[in-house]
Enzyme design. Structure first.
Site, PDB file in Angstrom:
ATOM      1  CG  LEU A  23       0.947  -5.736   5.595  1.00 58.41           C
ATOM      2  CD1 LEU A  23       0.603  -6.842   4.605  1.00 58.41           C
ATOM      3  CD2 LEU A  23       1.748  -4.638   4.907  1.00 58.41           C
ATOM      4  CD  GLU A  33      -0.088  -7.361  -0.600  1.00 57.32           C
ATOM      5  OE1 GLU A  33       0.948  -6.708  -0.855  1.00 57.32           O
ATOM      6  OE2 GLU A  33      -0.181  -8.133   0.375  1.00 57.32           O
TER       7      GLU A  33
END
Length: 168
Positions: A23, A33
């Site tokens: 990510l 998240e």
């Protein structure tokens, strides 16, 4: 059969979704998240069924081996290169259309609930391999007050982000 497809993607301000197989904010881990991703993709709306996650081969292999398959979900990996499902994956499809046809089989009709597209970039029809295309927002409506979705700006480890849910 007509089926609703859900897409979930985490992006940085310039719409980047990945960097070197991680990510964009790696090595920072955004646990809220991640919890949101897990909750959204693994909570079926129908009792006794499981959600489906559809991902490309690179996304599958970017998931740490100890976390494959994504638990509590039917994992479908797309690849034109692989000849059989990678170890742990539930199904292999050669392309997105084949994955959708798989969802219409009798076996899947009895077990599959919501379908989540989780990446990578080719599943979002990108011209490059790490950015979302420009989205025509006049085709979508931002929803507010969605149950289970935190509102407002979130922050973890100095990284700010927000959750948004859109409907077409």
């Amino acid at each position: 059969m007509s089926r609703v497809l859900n897409a979930i993607v985490a992006v940085c301000p310039n719409m980047g979704i990945g960097n070197n197989g991680n990510l964009p904010w790696h090595p920072i881990r955004l646990s809220n998240e991640f919890k949101h991703f897990r909750k959204m993709t693994s909570t079926p709306s129908a009792e006794g069924k499981q959600n489906v996650v559809i991902m490309g081969r690179k996304t599958w292999f970017s998931i740490p081996e100890k976390n494959r398959p994504l638990s509590g979900r039917i994992n479908i990996v797309l690849s034109r290169e692989l000849k059989e499902a990678p170890p742990g994956a539930h199904h292999l499809a050669s392309d997105f259309s084949s994955a959708l046809r798989l969802l219409d089989t009798a076996e899947m009709a009895d077990t599959a609930d919501q379908v989540w597209v989780i990446g990578g970039s080719s599943l979002y029809k990108f011209d490059c391999d790490t950015f979302l295309p420009e989205i025509s927002m006049d085709k979508y409506r931002l929803l507010s007050g969605v149950a289970g979705v935190a509102e407002g700006m979130q922050e973890e480890h100095g990284v700010q982000y927000s959750f948004e849910v859109y409907e077409s």
